[in-house]
Design a protein around this motif. Structure first.
Motif, short mmCIF file in Angstrom:
data_model
loop_
_atom_site.label_atom_id
_atom_site.label_comp_id
_atom_site.label_asym_id
_atom_site.label_seq_id
_atom_site.Cartn_x
_atom_site.Cartn_y
_atom_site.Cartn_z
N ARG A 187 0.81 -1.22 0.00
CA ARG A 187 0.00 0.00 0.00
C ARG A 187 0.84 1.27 0.00
N ARG A 188 1.99 1.21 0.66
CA ARG A 188 2.78 2.45 0.79
C ARG A 188 3.99 2.47 -0.11
N ASN A 245 -9.70 12.00 -9.35
CA ASN A 245 -9.02 12.12 -10.63
C ASN A 245 -7.65 11.45 -10.59
N CYS A 246 -6.99 11.57 -9.43
CA CYS A 246 -5.66 10.99 -9.30
C CYS A 246 -5.72 9.47 -9.25
N CYS A 247 -6.86 8.96 -8.83
CA CYS A 247 -6.89 7.55 -8.45
C CYS A 247 -7.27 6.63 -9.59
N GLU A 248 -8.02 7.15 -10.54
CA GLU A 248 -8.51 6.27 -11.60
C GLU A 248 -7.38 5.88 -12.54
N GLU A 307 2.89 18.24 -6.30
CA GLU A 307 3.04 17.62 -4.99
C GLU A 307 1.69 17.16 -4.44
N LEU A 308 0.69 17.99 -4.59
CA LEU A 308 -0.65 17.62 -4.13
C LEU A 308 -1.15 16.40 -4.88
N ASN A 309 -0.94 16.40 -6.18
CA ASN A 309 -1.37 15.26 -6.99
C ASN A 309 -0.65 13.99 -6.56
N ASN A 336 -2.21 10.56 -5.07
CA ASN A 336 -1.89 9.24 -5.58
C ASN A 336 -1.46 8.31 -4.46
N PHE A 337 -0.60 8.82 -3.62
CA PHE A 337 -0.14 8.02 -2.49
C PHE A 337 -1.32 7.57 -1.64
N PHE A 338 -2.15 8.53 -1.34
CA PHE A 338 -3.28 8.22 -0.47
C PHE A 338 -4.23 7.21 -1.10
N CYS A 339 -4.52 7.44 -2.36
CA CYS A 339 -5.46 6.54 -3.05
C CYS A 339 -4.90 5.13 -3.18
N LYS A 340 -3.59 5.05 -3.29
CA LYS A 340 -2.97 3.72 -3.36
C LYS A 340 -3.02 3.04 -2.00
#
Lengths: 94, 94
Positions: A30-31, A90-93, B70-72, B76-80
């Motif tokens: 996950r990380r 948006n970032c996740c898809e 950086e926010l993006n 991404n990190f969070f969604c993963k």
DNA sequence: TTAATTGTATCGGTTATCCGATATAAACCA
DNA sequence: TGGTTTATATCGGATAACCGATACAATTAA
């Protein structure tokens, strides 16, 4: 990017009972990186001391009722703070 | 529950240009409490030093391109990490 | 103009968070 | 059995994150 670990552990344990090594591998997925043992085991100990997780005779950890409440509370906090998070997806898809 | 502040600030600034006091009030809405000035202004300074935000002559802060990246990346990190977060939305509804 | 409020900023200190090193125990294998 | 890997645990230390107190500037109100 500190401070996510304990909640991530609670989240992981809410899905499946695991021992330390399994949690470590799940965190790597996950990380991106495994936590140091000097991070993971004290974190588990602290969660246990707080009554949020418990472990059986085989060191398999799971959430207590208190842990479930705590996780739910953290989710509420997060969803309130990022209530407009949909745009983040948006970032996740893909 | 530490470590969310800087990302929350980036998130807030991604939506609207704000000065420190406005950011503080927005944080109160989202988190429940205002940050101490001894927390907020050093945090803004750090974000600025890192080139993630910039401020105009009226101290209105906004994201730089680097800040958007950086926010993006944090999204991404969070969604993963919480890729199965949909189930978390149970906490958020209603 | 003076006084009060609001906004910015810094400082020192406390606690949280995490790591690497090290040690021990348990499981596996030759 | 003895040796190797895997898992668990603790310790000391480094840095991050945040706070309250304090100070000062800027704006507003009287």
């Amino acid at each position: 990017m500190k401070g996510f670990l304990s909640y991530l552990i609670l989240w992981i344990l809410s899905k499946k009972k695991m021992n330390g090594a399994q949690i470590s591998r799940e965190l790597e997925i996950r990380r991106g990186t495994k936590p140091s043992p000097g991070t993971l085991y004290p974190a588990l100990k602290e969660l246990k001391d707080k009554g949020l997780v418990e472990s059986d005779e085989n060191k398999y950890y799971s959430l207590t009722d208190k842990g479930k409440i705590e996780l739910n509370s953290a989710c509420n906090f997060f969803c309130k703070a990022f209530y407009d998070m949909k745009e983040m997806s948006n970032c996740c898809e893909r």
